[in-house]
Design a protein around this motif. Structure first.
Motif, PDB file in Angstrom:
ATOM      1  N   PHE A 172       0.853  -1.193   0.000  1.00 56.69           N
ATOM      2  CA  PHE A 172       0.000   0.000   0.000  1.00 56.69           C
ATOM      3  C   PHE A 172       0.888   1.242   0.000  1.00 56.69           C
ATOM      4  O   PHE A 172       1.951   1.250   0.630  1.00 56.69           O
ATOM      5  CB  PHE A 172      -0.858  -0.059   1.282  1.00 56.69           C
ATOM      6  N   THR A 173       0.492   2.285  -0.723  1.00 54.97           N
ATOM      7  CA  THR A 173       1.332   3.496  -0.800  1.00 54.97           C
ATOM      8  C   THR A 173       0.916   4.575   0.192  1.00 54.97           C
ATOM      9  O   THR A 173       1.573   5.604   0.311  1.00 54.97           O
ATOM     10  CB  THR A 173       1.251   4.134  -2.205  1.00 54.97           C
ATOM     11  N   GLY A 174      -0.188   4.360   0.896  1.00 54.94           N
ATOM     12  CA  GLY A 174      -0.769   5.428   1.714  1.00 54.94           C
ATOM     13  C   GLY A 174      -2.000   5.999   1.032  1.00 54.94           C
ATOM     14  O   GLY A 174      -2.831   6.648   1.646  1.00 54.94           O
ATOM     15  N   LYS A 175      -2.103   5.717  -0.295  1.00 54.70           N
ATOM     16  CA  LYS A 175      -3.260   6.186  -1.064  1.00 54.70           C
ATOM     17  C   LYS A 175      -3.934   5.055  -1.830  1.00 54.70           C
ATOM     18  O   LYS A 175      -5.131   5.063  -2.061  1.00 54.70           O
ATOM     19  CB  LYS A 175      -2.814   7.260  -2.079  1.00 54.70           C
ATOM     20  N   GLN A 176      -3.142   4.073  -2.286  1.00 59.87           N
ATOM     21  CA  GLN A 176      -3.688   3.040  -3.165  1.00 59.87           C
ATOM     22  C   GLN A 176      -2.840   1.768  -3.083  1.00 59.87           C
ATOM     23  O   GLN A 176      -1.763   1.763  -2.471  1.00 59.87           O
ATOM     24  CB  GLN A 176      -3.708   3.548  -4.607  1.00 59.87           C
ATOM     25  N   ARG A 177      -3.362   0.704  -3.719  1.00 55.44           N
ATOM     26  CA  ARG A 177      -2.574  -0.514  -3.884  1.00 55.44           C
ATOM     27  C   ARG A 177      -1.312  -0.170  -4.677  1.00 55.44           C
ATOM     28  O   ARG A 177      -1.391   0.480  -5.721  1.00 55.44           O
ATOM     29  CB  ARG A 177      -3.422  -1.542  -4.647  1.00 55.44           C
ATOM     30  N   ALA A 178      -0.163  -0.580  -4.155  1.00 57.95           N
ATOM     31  CA  ALA A 178       1.108  -0.177  -4.763  1.00 57.95           C
ATOM     32  C   ALA A 178       1.218  -0.602  -6.229  1.00 57.95           C
ATOM     33  O   ALA A 178       1.719   0.156  -7.064  1.00 57.95           O
ATOM     34  CB  ALA A 178       2.272  -0.744  -3.957  1.00 57.95           C
ATOM     35  N   LEU A 179       0.737  -1.812  -6.565  1.00 54.11           N
ATOM     36  CA  LEU A 179       0.915  -2.318  -7.934  1.00 54.11           C
ATOM     37  C   LEU A 179       0.030  -1.607  -8.959  1.00 54.11           C
ATOM     38  O   LEU A 179       0.200  -1.797 -10.155  1.00 54.11           O
ATOM     39  CB  LEU A 179       0.644  -3.832  -7.984  1.00 54.11           C
ATOM     40  N   ASP A 180      -0.903  -0.762  -8.478  1.00 51.91           N
ATOM     41  CA  ASP A 180      -1.751  -0.005  -9.409  1.00 51.91           C
ATOM     42  C   ASP A 180      -1.156   1.346  -9.778  1.00 51.91           C
ATOM     43  O   ASP A 180      -1.690   2.057 -10.623  1.00 51.91           O
ATOM     44  CB  ASP A 180      -3.155   0.198  -8.819  1.00 51.91           C
ATOM     45  N   LEU A 181      -0.051   1.714  -9.134  1.00 54.06           N
ATOM     46  CA  LEU A 181       0.643   2.963  -9.487  1.00 54.06           C
ATOM     47  C   LEU A 181       1.067   2.920 -10.950  1.00 54.06           C
ATOM     48  O   LEU A 181       1.463   1.871 -11.456  1.00 54.06           O
ATOM     49  CB  LEU A 181       1.921   3.100  -8.661  1.00 54.06           C
ATOM     50  N   VAL A 182       1.004   4.073 -11.621  1.00 51.48           N
ATOM     51  CA  VAL A 182       1.545   4.162 -12.990  1.00 51.48           C
ATOM     52  C   VAL A 182       2.681   5.183 -12.958  1.00 51.48           C
ATOM     53  O   VAL A 182       2.450   6.377 -12.788  1.00 51.48           O
ATOM     54  CB  VAL A 182       0.473   4.593 -14.009  1.00 51.48           C
ATOM     55  N   PRO A 183       3.936   4.730 -13.081  1.00 48.72           N
ATOM     56  CA  PRO A 183       5.062   5.676 -13.017  1.00 48.72           C
ATOM     57  C   PRO A 183       5.081   6.603 -14.229  1.00 48.72           C
ATOM     58  O   PRO A 183       4.692   6.207 -15.329  1.00 48.72           O
ATOM     59  CB  PRO A 183       6.293   4.766 -12.994  1.00 48.72           C
ATOM     60  N   GLU A 184       5.528   7.826 -14.001  1.00 50.93           N
ATOM     61  CA  GLU A 184       5.624   8.792 -15.110  1.00 50.93           C
ATOM     62  C   GLU A 184       7.045   8.862 -15.646  1.00 50.93           C
ATOM     63  O   GLU A 184       7.270   9.149 -16.812  1.00 50.93           O
ATOM     64  CB  GLU A 184       5.176  10.179 -14.632  1.00 50.93           C
ATOM     65  N   LYS A 185       8.013   8.623 -14.751  1.00 48.88           N
ATOM     66  CA  LYS A 185       9.426   8.618 -15.164  1.00 48.88           C
ATOM     67  C   LYS A 185      10.062   7.342 -14.634  1.00 48.88           C
ATOM     68  O   LYS A 185       9.580   6.766 -13.655  1.00 48.88           O
ATOM     69  CB  LYS A 185      10.162   9.836 -14.596  1.00 48.88           C
ATOM     70  N   ILE A 186      11.188   6.925 -15.222  1.00 50.28           N
ATOM     71  CA  ILE A 186      11.768   5.624 -14.843  1.00 50.28           C
ATOM     72  C   ILE A 186      12.361   5.620 -13.440  1.00 50.28           C
ATOM     73  O   ILE A 186      12.511   4.565 -12.848  1.00 50.28           O
ATOM     74  CB  ILE A 186      12.811   5.122 -15.884  1.00 50.28           C
ATOM     75  N   HIS A 187      12.693   6.804 -12.895  1.00 49.49           N
ATOM     76  CA  HIS A 187      13.262   6.837 -11.548  1.00 49.49           C
ATOM     77  C   HIS A 187      12.299   7.443 -10.523  1.00 49.49           C
ATOM     78  O   HIS A 187      12.724   7.962  -9.489  1.00 49.49           O
ATOM     79  CB  HIS A 187      14.602   7.589 -11.541  1.00 49.49           C
ATOM     80  N   ASP A 188      10.994   7.384 -10.797  1.00 48.94           N
ATOM     81  CA  ASP A 188       9.984   7.882  -9.847  1.00 48.94           C
ATOM     82  C   ASP A 188      10.103   7.185  -8.501  1.00 48.94           C
ATOM     83  O   ASP A 188      10.537   6.031  -8.420  1.00 48.94           O
ATOM     84  CB  ASP A 188       8.567   7.629 -10.397  1.00 48.94           C
ATOM     85  N   ARG A 189       9.669   7.894  -7.442  1.00 46.89           N
ATOM     86  CA  ARG A 189       9.686   7.347  -6.088  1.00 46.89           C
ATOM     87  C   ARG A 189       8.268   7.259  -5.549  1.00 46.89           C
ATOM     88  O   ARG A 189       7.364   7.925  -6.048  1.00 46.89           O
ATOM     89  CB  ARG A 189      10.517   8.250  -5.161  1.00 46.89           C
ATOM     90  N   SER A 190       8.105   6.456  -4.497  1.00 47.85           N
ATOM     91  CA  SER A 190       6.791   6.335  -3.862  1.00 47.85           C
ATOM     92  C   SER A 190       6.952   5.920  -2.405  1.00 47.85           C
ATOM     93  O   SER A 190       7.880   5.181  -2.073  1.00 47.85           O
ATOM     94  CB  SER A 190       5.952   5.286  -4.588  1.00 47.85           C
ATOM     95  N   PRO A 191       6.025   6.376  -1.530  1.00 49.04           N
ATOM     96  CA  PRO A 191       5.980   5.798  -0.183  1.00 49.04           C
ATOM     97  C   PRO A 191       5.535   4.336  -0.302  1.00 49.04           C
ATOM     98  O   PRO A 191       4.876   3.973  -1.290  1.00 49.04           O
ATOM     99  CB  PRO A 191       4.892   6.615   0.525  1.00 49.04           C
ATOM    100  N   ILE A 192       5.859   3.514   0.687  1.00 45.33           N
ATOM    101  CA  ILE A 192       5.441   2.104   0.615  1.00 45.33           C
ATOM    102  C   ILE A 192       5.276   1.503   2.016  1.00 45.33           C
ATOM    103  O   ILE A 192       6.069   1.773   2.914  1.00 45.33           O
ATOM    104  CB  ILE A 192       6.429   1.262  -0.240  1.00 45.33           C
ATOM    105  N   PHE A 193       4.201   0.738   2.159  1.00 48.24           N
ATOM    106  CA  PHE A 193       3.958  -0.081   3.350  1.00 48.24           C
ATOM    107  C   PHE A 193       3.700  -1.482   2.828  1.00 48.24           C
ATOM    108  O   PHE A 193       2.762  -1.674   2.043  1.00 48.24           O
ATOM    109  CB  PHE A 193       2.712   0.396   4.112  1.00 48.24           C
ATOM    110  N   LEU A 194       4.503  -2.467   3.208  1.00 46.90           N
ATOM    111  CA  LEU A 194       4.198  -3.817   2.746  1.00 46.90           C
ATOM    112  C   LEU A 194       4.489  -4.858   3.812  1.00 46.90           C
ATOM    113  O   LEU A 194       5.332  -4.673   4.677  1.00 46.90           O
ATOM    114  CB  LEU A 194       4.888  -4.151   1.416  1.00 46.90           C
TER     115      LEU A 194
END
Length: 337
Positions: free
Chosen positions: A299-321
């Motif tokens: 989970f990212t704090g907002k959504q299921r992590a695997l549903d994220l769509v990155p905009e750039k190849i080195h994008d970052r995200s919060p994560i809880f797993l």
């Protein structure tokens, strides 16, 4: 060793045999995936050997360059990156590579092209090399739509589109953990055979956990849900025992422990890093994929992590797993806030 023991050794499930067995479930497959995995495994064996010899070979010094993330590159980082890039291109099964160490994606020349995209962190946790803490390689594999027309956009797929992911941990033993979408299996390198042997079949993360894993040095910058969750780990309101804090600071080692023992791993957003610190494509996605395949959640704090769509190849995200029930608690706290 007696003959019976020798005979038993030949009956071991090696990673090559395991992947071939998986391949046999798909009559239309041509063995491309098996060849790709064998090249990744070869890269891991090479890096494992280099890590073990690092002190002797004077590889511990800094290479002197700074990578795209602004981190000083260790010599082993550079070597590991070169090893994986060469191994992946020479497999003839890849078309696009995204590495943590390279600012731009690598588009494979048409003559060596295949249908797979590989995103990877060649040596995660490398700041821990000098003190002997476990470090590792993380990778994720996608398929490309059109091998003749490959662009960087092809790598910017959500994690739910991964066809496989895994990591190799270089520690007290060398452990390779892999999922091809049908559960998670762990293999350990037998140095006497030079082969990865199946030692952790069908890994399932416990539904609850007694361990929380987070860098508490960042606590003053956390948001309210993270602060509340950690406070409840230390001072449970329901009369249960407090959770244990275990934080290695090497993502591969922290996730490996979480997979086997349960609990939660957190790298939340904070005031300093509003988008989190871990990279989406080659850290968050592969580990989230493995955790879900083992029965946990990400989970990212907002959504299921695997549903994220990155905009750039080195994008970052919060994560809880981690364990299913622990992530449910985090989700509740974010909904309340």
């Amino acid at each position: 060793m007696d003959h019976q023991a020798e005979a038993n050794r030949t009956d071991l499930m090696t990673i090559t045999r395991f992947v071939l067995n998986e391949q046999s479930k798909f009559p239309e497959s041509r063995g491309d995936f098996t060849i790709l995995i064998s090249h990744i495994v070869l890269g891991c064996k090479f890096v494992c050997s280099s890590v073990n010899k690092a002190g002797l070979a004077k590889l511990l010094g800094l290479a002197g360059d700074t990578n795209i993330q602004g981190e000083e590159q260790k010599k082993l980082d550079v070597i590991s990156n070169e090893v994986f890039v060469k191994a992946l291109i020479s497999s003839g099964r890849t078309c696009l590579l995204v590495s943590e160490e390279n600012e731009d994606a690598i588009i494979v020349p048409p003559s060596q092209r295949g249908k797979y995209i590989v995103v990877f962190d060649p040596l995660d946790g490398s700041s821990n090399i000098d003190c002997g803490v476990s470090i590792g390689t993380i990778f994720g594999i996608y398929m490309v739509k059109d091998t003749n027309n490959v662009t960087i956009q092809d790598a910017l797929q959500p994690g739910s589109k991964l066809v496989a992911a895994g990591y190799c941990m270089y520690g007290s033993s060398c452990t390779f953990v892999l999922s091809t979408g049908y559960g998670v299996n762990g293999f350990t390198l037998d140095p006497s055979l030079g082969e990865f042997i199946l030692t952790h079949p069908n890994i399932k993360v416990p539904k609850k956990g007694k361990i929380y894993s987070v860098n508490e040095g960042n606590a003053k910058n956390w948001d309210e849900p993270t602060s509340k969750y950690v406070a409840n780990c230390k001072f449970p309101q329901d009369g249960s025992s407090p959770k244990s804090l275990r934080y290695i600071g090497s993502m591969v080692a922290d996730i490996h422990r979480t997979l086997l023992y349960g609990g939660i791993f957190m790298y939340p957003a904070d005031i300093k890093n509003p988008n989190g610190k871990l990279r989406v494509l080659y850290e968050v996605f592969p580990m989230s994929y493995l955790m879900e395949q083992a029965g946990g959640q990400a989970f990212t704090g907002k959504q299921r992590a695997l549903d994220l769509v990155p905009e750039k190849i080195h994008d970052r995200s919060p994560i809880f797993l981690g364990s299913y029930d622990e992530i449910e608690k985090i989700k509740e706290l974010y909904e309340e806030s």
